[in-house]
Design an enzyme around this catalytic site. Structure first.
Site, PDB file in Angstrom:
ATOM      1  N   GLU A 100       0.706  -1.190  -0.026  1.00  0.00           N
ATOM      2  CA  GLU A 100      -0.183  -0.098   0.207  1.00  0.00           C
ATOM      3  C   GLU A 100       0.982   1.268   0.011  1.00  0.00           C
ATOM      4  OE1 GLU A 100      -4.213  -1.624   2.218  1.00  0.00           O
ATOM      5  OE2 GLU A 100      -2.369  -0.997   3.560  1.00  0.00           O
ATOM      6  N   GLU A 141      -6.850  -7.446  -1.354  1.00  0.00           N
ATOM      7  CA  GLU A 141      -7.591  -7.565  -0.207  1.00  0.00           C
ATOM      8  C   GLU A 141      -9.083  -7.229  -0.319  1.00  0.00           C
ATOM      9  OE1 GLU A 141      -5.940  -5.251   3.022  1.00  0.00           O
ATOM     10  OE2 GLU A 141      -3.929  -6.285   2.813  1.00  0.00           O
TER      11      GLU A 141
END
Length: 649
Positions: free
Chosen positions: A221, A295
């Site tokens: 991320e 995710e």
């Protein structure tokens, strides 16, 4: 109206039109998509031959292919393949239960397990590595292969994961020049030293070496951090030059893919809700690649003092069904969350510092203790409907029980404990937790610190300190240094006395640039009426196993019915001849930690939402088991147990 698109976006539009024939493109300043009303039938899959045991002759691995119509897809050893992944973090699950959780993942219909690798737990001191017991990464990965699962590894170095400092070791905060998640020299030197130890352990686990690892993540991320345009390329090359040959990928929130992706690695997205613009940035980066939702958040983590998070099982079922219909690979986060045992939980910053609770149940597909949920049965039914072969039988549940209540028989006020600790650290001025001269120069990562100095006057105390403080004059509580004001009035007293400040590290922030400034304890001078205080005794209270060895030699007092202040409480839990899982409940206790046979189960706190602590039966001995509570506020009458968790007030 003419829609102006770059050539990459045009490719993305064409690609999406191929894989999603019933999507509608809306003209405007942005290319957005909505799922149409056409009922796309669910495909059927037979991947029985695509398991680690059956694929013995390997050359291709996980690759990207496309049909004659231009539709991109994943292939495994040349066969079309969708990733049905689920996240399980080995470090959050007792090793004895790894097999149970992985079997339940397989029985639900998943073909892949993904896990983060926590740097801070594997290198707790600089240059000292731990891959034993619950941190045995190799054993977890090979067990997954034995069960028939492929593996995706996410080694970081930063992993987020609601773990302290996002998985970065706290000793990185010792040097103010170290810039986290950048190519600043001291940081990448530390990363390189860690990777020099970690990556050789990963290499034989790769697909091309006969192992189950089909993909490896480049950092995590980074699009949300985005402070060094060279950093992601550095991490990617660090993996490649050490021998990682499997598919590399990045993952980002669907809104920050442009900032986090890197050439040479597949870009993937994280999301909790499938929206019309979920793939807008992804398609700008790579319009001709298959989509992987790295995710898909089926729940969320809890914060002390806030309501318990829940997500509809029907919503999860419908979203995953949509993924399958349109050939989107996905990874469920979390399939099984587990527990933030010990002091490993992270924190967030929303107006002020707030810490993540001990349970990492996450409202996941399996509960914290590995039990089935409505989400599990809905997903199993869905996966069963698209599987051309029957799913494995459901594993049985691990039994739970209720034990007799434990009434602590002995206690020790914190002040009595000091004589049994190692000699205090003596310094002219206080230093923060990370810079204490302990752990071979790596400082203190977790727990509490007690600062003690002699004062002879009243006045206004000032000191910047993180996170929670209790201030005492000798043994009398006089207040706290509150975040933001950092002041406390010390009342008039006779003679001189000990000023004592007990500081609890409640967990370091795991997300955003604020991580850089997550030093704990006193992070500057301490003064009264603007006059700096000098001459400190500093007690490091990490509460490791060795600490309890010393504590057992102490002279304990008979337990007081009520005692206000920090103290240790000792009792015995009778587990019988066959210990089972249970959940400890602490009615009327304030805030503290529970240690069973020296193992730190984690924090409890009266403010909730979590009301019970998970106690795995495999950590209990037949017969008597030592329970020690460190209560910081006020004791309750007893420690109860229940066979059901209570994660909300």
């Amino acid at each position: 109206m003419v829609l102006h698109l770059s050539w990459k976006r045009i490719l993305g539009v064409l690609f999406l039109a191929v894989i999603f024939p019933d999507l509608t493109l809306h003209n405007g300043t942005r290319a957005t998509f909505t799922f149409g009303k056409v009922d796309v039938p669910l495909p059927r899959f037979n991947w029985l031959h695509l398991t680690p045991a059956r694929l013995q002759h390997r050359s291709l691995g996980l690759h990207i292919g496309s049909t004659t119509e231009g539709k991109a897809y994943f292939s495994l050893e040349g066969y079309k393949f969708l990733i049905f992944g689920g996240s399980i973090h080995y470090f959050r699950v007792p090793r004895e239960y790894w097999r149970d959780r992985l079997l339940k993942l397989k029985a639900c219909g998943f073909n892949t397990v993904s896990t983060y690798i926590p740097w801070n737990l594997h290198e707790p001191e600089r240059g000292k590595f731990d891959f034993s017991g619950n941190l045995d990464l190799k054993a977890f990965v090979l067990l997954a292969a034995e069960i028939g699962l492929w593996v995706i590894l996410r080694p970081g170095p930063y992993i987020c994961a609601e773990i302290d400092l996002g998985g970065l070791p706290s000793w990185l905060l010792q040097n103010p020049k170290t810039k986290l998640r950048t190519t600043e020299k001291s940081f990448v030197d530390a990363v390189d030293a860690y990777f020099d130890h970690l990556i050789p352990k990963m290499l034989p686990l790769q697909y091309h070496q006969g192992g189950p690892v089909i993909a490896v993540q480049v950092e995590n991320e980074y699009g949300s951090f985005n402070v060094d345009k060279h950093y992601m390329a550095y991490v990617k090359e660090a993996l490649l030059r050490r021998g990682i040959v499997e598919l590399l990928f990045t993952c980002d929130d669907f809104k920050t893919v442009l900032n986090g992706s890197v050439s040479g690695a597949l870009a993937t997205v994280n999301l909790g809700l499938l929206k019309k613009d979920s793939f807008h940035q992804l398609l700008q980066v790579q319009g001709n690649k298959p989509i992987l939702i790295m995710e898909y958040w089926v729940g969320w983590f809890d914060i002390w003092g806030l309501p318990h998070s829940r997500k509809s099982a029907t919503e999860v079922e419908n979203t995953v069904s949509t993924f399958i219909k349109y050939g989107i690979s996905f990874n469920i986060y979390m399939f099984h969350g587990g527990t933030n045992f010990g002091f490993t939980n992270a924190a967030i910053f929303v107006q002020k510092h707030k810490s993540v609770v001990t349970s990492y149940d996450y409202d996941a597909v399996l509960t914290e203790a590995g039990d089935y949920t409505e989400k599990y049965f809905k997903l199993r039914k869905l996966f069963g409907s698209v599987s051309a072969v029957p799913l494995p039988r459901l594993p049985g549940l691990i039994p739970k029980t209720v034990y007799p209540s434990v009434r602590p028989s002995l206690y020790l006020p914190l002040w009595d404990v000091l004589q049994y600790l190692r000699e205090p650290i003596k310094l002219k001025i206080p230093v923060n937790m990370e810079n204490l001269p302990v752990n071979n120069g790596s400082g203190q990562s977790f727990g509490f610190v007690l600062y003690e100095t002699v004062i002879c006057r009243a006045g206004q105390l000032y000191g910047i300190v993180y996170d929670i403080t209790q201030v005492f004059l000798n043994e009398t509580y006089i207040g706290s240094l509150i975040e933001g004001s950092w002041t406390l009035n010390i009342p008039i007293f006779r003679d001189c006395g000990f000023l004592r400040i007990l500081v609890e590290n409640e967990g370091r922030i795991n997300f955003s640039w604020k991580m850089q400034y997550e030093q704990k304890g006193l992070v500057g001078p301490l003064s009264i009426n603007d006059v700096p205080l000098r001459g400190f005794n500093i007690y490091s209270l990490e509460m490791k196993m060795s600490f309890f060895d010393r504590l057992r030699a102490a002279t304990w007092r008979p337990a007081a019915e009520t005692y206000a202040g920090p103290a240790f409480y000792l009792g015995t839990l009778r587990a019988g001849s066959s210990p089972r899982d249970t959940f400890l409940s602490l009615p009327s206790w304030g805030k503290g930690l529970v240690f069973v046979n020296g193992r730190n189960l984690g924090r409890y706190w009266m403010i909730g939402p979590q009301q019970t602590l998970y106690l795995p039966g495999v950590w209990l001995r037949p017969g008597g088991n030592e329970i020690i509570l460190f209560e910081t506020m006020i004791n309750g009458p007893c420690i109860k147990s229940t066979d059901k968790p209570q994660l909300e007030n």
